[in-house]
Design a protein around this motif. Structure first.
Motif, PDB file in Angstrom:
ATOM      1  N   ASN A  10      62.617  -1.765  -7.015  1.00  0.00           N
ATOM      2  CA  ASN A  10      61.874  -0.656  -6.271  1.00  0.00           C
ATOM      3  C   ASN A  10      63.310  -0.033  -5.648  1.00  0.00           C
ATOM      4  OD1 ASN A  10      61.058  -0.746  -3.417  1.00  0.00           O
ATOM      5  ND2 ASN A  10      59.263  -2.066  -4.046  1.00  0.00           N
ATOM      6  N   VAL A  11      62.879   1.157  -5.653  1.00  0.00           N
ATOM      7  CA  VAL A  11      64.447   2.151  -4.681  1.00  0.00           C
ATOM      8  C   VAL A  11      63.326   3.059  -4.275  1.00  0.00           C
ATOM      9  CG1 VAL A  11      65.149   2.861  -6.982  1.00  0.00           C
ATOM     10  CG2 VAL A  11      66.867   3.122  -5.073  1.00  0.00           C
ATOM     11  N   SER A  12      64.072   3.607  -3.514  1.00  0.00           N
ATOM     12  CA  SER A  12      63.718   5.028  -2.676  1.00  0.00           C
ATOM     13  C   SER A  12      64.965   6.020  -1.822  1.00  0.00           C
ATOM     14  CB  SER A  12      62.803   4.823  -1.916  1.00  0.00           C
ATOM     15  OG  SER A  12      63.511   4.685  -0.545  1.00  0.00           O
ATOM     16  N   LEU A  13      64.694   7.450  -1.816  1.00  0.00           N
ATOM     17  CA  LEU A  13      65.863   7.855  -0.737  1.00  0.00           C
ATOM     18  C   LEU A  13      66.790   6.992   0.301  1.00  0.00           C
ATOM     19  CD1 LEU A  13      64.438  11.451  -1.141  1.00  0.00           C
ATOM     20  CD2 LEU A  13      66.194  10.270  -3.046  1.00  0.00           C
ATOM     21  N   SER A  14      65.483   6.293   0.945  1.00  0.00           N
ATOM     22  CA  SER A  14      66.196   5.453   1.705  1.00  0.00           C
ATOM     23  C   SER A  14      66.675   4.044   1.213  1.00  0.00           C
ATOM     24  CB  SER A  14      64.996   5.688   2.605  1.00  0.00           C
ATOM     25  OG  SER A  14      64.164   5.340   3.003  1.00  0.00           O
ATOM     26  N   GLY A  15      65.952   3.348   0.681  1.00  0.00           N
ATOM     27  CA  GLY A  15      66.301   2.315   0.687  1.00  0.00           C
ATOM     28  C   GLY A  15      65.870   1.000  -0.615  1.00  0.00           C
ATOM     29  N   THR A  16      65.737   0.474  -0.698  1.00  0.00           N
ATOM     30  CA  THR A  16      65.512  -0.732  -2.443  1.00  0.00           C
ATOM     31  C   THR A  16      65.236  -2.047  -1.725  1.00  0.00           C
ATOM     32  OG1 THR A  16      66.116  -1.438  -4.069  1.00  0.00           O
ATOM     33  CG2 THR A  16      67.879  -1.188  -2.102  1.00  0.00           C
ATOM     34  N   LEU A  17      64.303  -2.344  -2.222  1.00  0.00           N
ATOM     35  CA  LEU A  17      63.925  -4.074  -2.419  1.00  0.00           C
ATOM     36  C   LEU A  17      64.185  -4.888  -3.328  1.00  0.00           C
ATOM     37  CD1 LEU A  17      61.587  -5.542  -0.619  1.00  0.00           C
ATOM     38  CD2 LEU A  17      59.861  -4.797  -3.115  1.00  0.00           C
ATOM     39  N   VAL A  18      64.731  -5.956  -3.387  1.00  0.00           N
ATOM     40  CA  VAL A  18      65.302  -6.637  -3.601  1.00  0.00           C
ATOM     41  C   VAL A  18      64.556  -7.683  -3.986  1.00  0.00           C
ATOM     42  CG1 VAL A  18      67.966  -7.163  -4.433  1.00  0.00           C
ATOM     43  CG2 VAL A  18      68.235  -5.397  -3.371  1.00  0.00           C
ATOM     44  N   LYS A  19      65.192  -8.285  -5.258  1.00  0.00           N
ATOM     45  CA  LYS A  19      64.195 -10.099  -4.824  1.00  0.00           C
ATOM     46  C   LYS A  19      66.063 -10.957  -5.403  1.00  0.00           C
ATOM     47  CE  LYS A  19      61.584 -13.253  -7.489  1.00  0.00           C
ATOM     48  NZ  LYS A  19      60.349 -13.463  -8.163  1.00  0.00           N
ATOM     49  N   LEU A  20      65.867 -11.926  -4.329  1.00  0.00           N
ATOM     50  CA  LEU A  20      67.739 -12.988  -4.765  1.00  0.00           C
ATOM     51  C   LEU A  20      67.218 -13.848  -4.972  1.00  0.00           C
ATOM     52  CD1 LEU A  20      68.911 -12.096  -1.540  1.00  0.00           C
ATOM     53  CD2 LEU A  20      69.440 -11.036  -3.225  1.00  0.00           C
TER      54      LEU A  20
ATOM     55  N   PRO B 276      50.783   5.032   8.590  1.00  0.00           N
ATOM     56  CA  PRO B 276      52.297   6.751   8.322  1.00  0.00           C
ATOM     57  C   PRO B 276      52.465   6.588   6.347  1.00  0.00           C
ATOM     58  CG  PRO B 276      53.850   5.361   9.884  1.00  0.00           C
ATOM     59  CD  PRO B 276      51.610   4.705   9.492  1.00  0.00           C
ATOM     60  N   SER B 277      52.284   7.868   5.792  1.00  0.00           N
ATOM     61  CA  SER B 277      53.213   7.263   4.873  1.00  0.00           C
ATOM     62  C   SER B 277      54.725   7.869   4.631  1.00  0.00           C
ATOM     63  CB  SER B 277      52.862   9.331   3.964  1.00  0.00           C
ATOM     64  OG  SER B 277      53.268  10.325   4.801  1.00  0.00           O
ATOM     65  N   ARG B 278      54.792   7.351   3.876  1.00  0.00           N
ATOM     66  CA  ARG B 278      56.878   7.051   3.706  1.00  0.00           C
ATOM     67  C   ARG B 278      57.527   8.849   3.189  1.00  0.00           C
ATOM     68  NH1 ARG B 278      59.003   2.319   3.124  1.00  0.00           N
ATOM     69  NH2 ARG B 278      57.210   0.730   2.756  1.00  0.00           N
ATOM     70  N   PRO B 279      58.416   8.506   3.435  1.00  0.00           N
ATOM     71  CA  PRO B 279      58.963   9.915   3.433  1.00  0.00           C
ATOM     72  C   PRO B 279      59.627  10.237   2.287  1.00  0.00           C
ATOM     73  CG  PRO B 279      60.615   8.534   4.984  1.00  0.00           C
ATOM     74  CD  PRO B 279      59.812   7.998   4.449  1.00  0.00           C
ATOM     75  N   SER B 280      59.468   8.616   1.911  1.00  0.00           N
ATOM     76  CA  SER B 280      59.845   9.251  -0.007  1.00  0.00           C
ATOM     77  C   SER B 280      60.123   8.015  -0.932  1.00  0.00           C
ATOM     78  CB  SER B 280      61.414   9.369   0.028  1.00  0.00           C
ATOM     79  OG  SER B 280      62.145   7.485  -0.299  1.00  0.00           O
ATOM     80  N   ARG B 281      59.164   9.077  -1.848  1.00  0.00           N
ATOM     81  CA  ARG B 281      58.760   7.787  -3.258  1.00  0.00           C
ATOM     82  C   ARG B 281      58.962   6.551  -3.453  1.00  0.00           C
ATOM     83  NH1 ARG B 281      56.431   9.396  -8.763  1.00  0.00           N
ATOM     84  NH2 ARG B 281      58.538   9.201  -8.901  1.00  0.00           N
ATOM     85  N   ARG B 282      58.388   5.381  -3.709  1.00  0.00           N
ATOM     86  CA  ARG B 282      60.009   4.173  -4.220  1.00  0.00           C
ATOM     87  C   ARG B 282      59.500   4.614  -5.175  1.00  0.00           C
ATOM     88  NH1 ARG B 282      58.111  -1.110  -0.721  1.00  0.00           N
ATOM     89  NH2 ARG B 282      58.612  -0.313   1.005  1.00  0.00           N
ATOM     90  N   VAL B 283      60.217   4.259  -6.730  1.00  0.00           N
ATOM     91  CA  VAL B 283      60.366   3.911  -7.779  1.00  0.00           C
ATOM     92  C   VAL B 283      60.748   2.133  -8.183  1.00  0.00           C
ATOM     93  CG1 VAL B 283      61.625   4.567  -9.774  1.00  0.00           C
ATOM     94  CG2 VAL B 283      61.300   5.914  -8.321  1.00  0.00           C
ATOM     95  N   ALA B 284      59.852   2.217  -9.080  1.00  0.00           N
ATOM     96  CA  ALA B 284      59.836   0.379  -9.373  1.00  0.00           C
ATOM     97  C   ALA B 284      60.928   0.378 -10.787  1.00  0.00           C
ATOM     98  CB  ALA B 284      58.559   0.245 -10.174  1.00  0.00           C
ATOM     99  N   CYS B 285      61.396  -0.419 -10.585  1.00  0.00           N
ATOM    100  CA  CYS B 285      62.571  -0.481 -11.583  1.00  0.00           C
ATOM    101  C   CYS B 285      62.930  -2.569 -11.897  1.00  0.00           C
ATOM    102  CB  CYS B 285      63.743  -0.260 -10.976  1.00  0.00           C
ATOM    103  SG  CYS B 285      64.380  -0.500  -9.344  1.00  0.00           S
ATOM    104  N   GLN B 286      63.255  -2.933 -12.414  1.00  0.00           N
ATOM    105  CA  GLN B 286      63.808  -3.874 -13.138  1.00  0.00           C
ATOM    106  C   GLN B 286      65.436  -3.983 -13.011  1.00  0.00           C
ATOM    107  OE1 GLN B 286      61.805  -7.306 -12.718  1.00  0.00           O
ATOM    108  NE2 GLN B 286      60.926  -5.881 -11.265  1.00  0.00           N
ATOM    109  N   THR B 287      66.817  -3.747 -12.256  1.00  0.00           N
ATOM    110  CA  THR B 287      68.355  -3.387 -12.251  1.00  0.00           C
ATOM    111  C   THR B 287      68.749  -5.009 -10.911  1.00  0.00           C
ATOM    112  OG1 THR B 287      67.841  -1.515 -12.542  1.00  0.00           O
ATOM    113  CG2 THR B 287      69.318  -1.798 -12.169  1.00  0.00           C
ATOM    114  N   ARG B 288      69.889  -5.705 -12.431  1.00  0.00           N
ATOM    115  CA  ARG B 288      69.908  -6.949 -11.621  1.00  0.00           C
ATOM    116  C   ARG B 288      71.235  -5.873 -10.657  1.00  0.00           C
ATOM    117  NH1 ARG B 288      71.644  -9.638 -17.424  1.00  0.00           N
ATOM    118  NH2 ARG B 288      71.482 -11.197 -16.837  1.00  0.00           N
TER     119      ARG B 288
END
Length: 91
Positions: free
Chosen positions: A32-42, A4-16
């Motif tokens: 990356n970030v969307s209206l519902s969440g984010t992916l963080v590299k720790l 299924p498609s995601r409810p919102s589009r992800r936007v790539a970024c590199q923000t500390r």
């Protein structure tokens, strides 16, 4: 298999950012970030963290600078990445 498609589009970024889990802070980068969440590299994964845990996310690399802390829930762990659901912005 159709995914299924995601409810919102992800936007790539590199923000500390800083992740606060149980009062301990960890440096990372929002990839990356969307209206519902984010992916963080720790740099370091908090010990004992697991899906369902709540944490704070500070979009900044200095916890002493006033910024808004966002309330999040861990939804996925994929070392060194952590998927977060945004629960409340600027809490």
């Amino acid at each position: 298999m159709h995914m299924p498609s995601r409810p919102s589009r992800r936007v790539a970024c590199q923000t500390r950012c800083i992740l606060d889990h149980e009062g301990v802070v960890y440096s990372g980068v929002i990839e990356n970030v969307s209206l519902s969440g984010t992916l963080v590299k720790l740099q370091d994964l908090p010990p004992g963290i697991r899906p369902g845990d709540t944490c704070g996310l500070l979009v900044c690399d200095n916890p002493d600078v006033p910024h808004l802390m966002h309330s999040c829930r861990v939804i996925r762990l994929d070392l060194p990445h952590i998927g977060l659901e945004l629960l409340e912005l600027g809490c």
